[in-house]
Write an enzyme that holds these catalytic residues in place. Structure first.
Site, PDB file in Angstrom:
ATOM      1  N   LYS A  39       0.874  -1.183   0.000  1.00 45.94           N
ATOM      2  CA  LYS A  39       0.000   0.000   0.000  1.00 45.94           C
ATOM      3  C   LYS A  39       0.906   1.226   0.000  1.00 45.94           C
ATOM      4  CE  LYS A  39      -4.041   1.948   2.339  1.00 45.94           C
ATOM      5  NZ  LYS A  39      -3.610   3.352   2.278  1.00 45.94           N
ATOM      6  N   ASP A  41       2.242   5.144  -0.217  1.00 43.75           N
ATOM      7  CA  ASP A  41       1.895   6.364   0.503  1.00 43.75           C
ATOM      8  C   ASP A  41       2.029   7.556  -0.433  1.00 43.75           C
ATOM      9  OD1 ASP A  41       1.231   8.046   2.515  1.00 43.75           O
ATOM     10  OD2 ASP A  41       3.061   7.797   3.681  1.00 43.75           O
TER      11      ASP A  41
END
Length: 321
Positions: A39, A41
């Protein structure tokens, strides 16, 4: 939170409005039929060709709210050649400091950071809409694309737990787990994509600010932030001052000035006296990203830290944990 506000998709009617698919915060599934990705950023974007009438022919970047971010990230312009045939890709623009994504550097445009796009899906391959294909087929298409140096493919892993450990150890935001047989559902939040963040994060609205102690005016020393609830009312989440360095405070202060002052609090609930002392109220139009440990029983954010301005996303709803 799925959003469809103000989106301008690519001209193929079957893909319009075209907005990124969102992940659901939930327990992460394991086993056959699922794949895990880092994931990232950064700013979620769709990448495709600019319309012929555009003043900037070539590449076009759309945020998950339909905002055109093309001019903001000229570093990824070499991707224009890849989408010249009509292809549309899904990815994340990230700023790398010491090899790791840094959202604050991205939001502030830190010149020391290296801007890259991490690509993880294909929505249109040439003139073909491939959103109905399973993720595995779309990933095969992605594997065959010659990405320029400003871009990288997001790897897909089969060991969720190992990726969770590795991303936490390396200080990366988290993990997304995706159903390998799933189609791409543009503009929706689907259980086929599930996410886990090592740090709690959310996009909030600024409804007021307090000056630095001993100084009468801007830049702000802390922000009074909130979130819209299911009825559309702005609910108070707390006061955030950590993370507001000089550059970010000036940038946020400038946006607050553009949003406009108001004489009364925009929050539907009462702001505690300890927070509203010396507060200046503003129209709740400025969005910032904050990290926090948890929410209290009353809904406040515990130990919030301001990470940067957020222009590419809608505020997370009050009801989100």
């Amino acid at each position: 939170m799925a959003t469809r506000r103000g989106a301008q998709g690519w001209e193929d009617g079957s893909l319009r409005p075209m907005l990124p698919q969102a992940a659901t915060a939930a327990d992460l599934p394991r086993g056959e039929g699922w794949g895990a990705e880092v994931k990232w950023d950064g700013y979620r974007v769709l990448l495709g060709p600019a319309p012929e009438r555009s003043r900037r022919p070539g590449l076009r970047l759309l945020s998950r709210t339909g905002q055109d971010l093309t001019a903001r990230f000229p570093q990824v312009a070499p991707l224009a050649d890849l989408v010249a045939d009509g292809s549309v890709l899904d990815g994340e623009v990230v700023s790398l400091l010491d090899g790791r994504p840094d959202f604050s550097a991205l939001a502030s445009g830190d010149p020391a950071a290296v801007v890259r796009v991490v690509v993880f899906d294909v929505l249109r391959h040439g003139t073909a809409d491939v959103t109905a294909e399973p993720l595995t087929a779309r990933r095969e298409r992605l594997a065959g694309l010659p990405l320029p140096a400003c871009a990288a493919r997001s790897e897909l892993f089969d060991d969720v737990d190992a990726l969770l450990v590795a991303t936490e150890q390396q200080g990366v935001e988290g993990v997304v787990v995706k159903r390998l047989a799933s189609p791409y559902r543009a503009g929706t939040r689907s259980g086929d994509w599930r996410k886990h963040a090592h740090r709690r994060r959310r996009t909030v609205l600024v409804g007021g600010w307090r000056p630095v102690e001993g100084r009468p005016g801007p830049p702000p020393g802390s922000l009074l932030v909130g979130a819209p609830d299911a009825h559309g009312d702005l609910r108070f989440l707390g006061r955030a001052g950590s993370g507001l360095g000089a550059a970010l405070a000036h940038a946020v202060g400038s946006r607050i000035a553009d949003a406009g002052d108001r004489g009364t609090s925009p929050f539907a609930d009462a702001v505690p006296a300890v927070d509203r002392r010396g507060a200046r109220w503003c129209e709740a139009r400025v969005r910032v990203e904050v990290a926090y440990r948890e929410r209290t029983g009353g809904g406040r954010l515990r130990h919030p830290v301001v990470l940067g301005l957020r222009e590419d996303a809608e505020p997370d709803p009050w009801e989100d944990a």
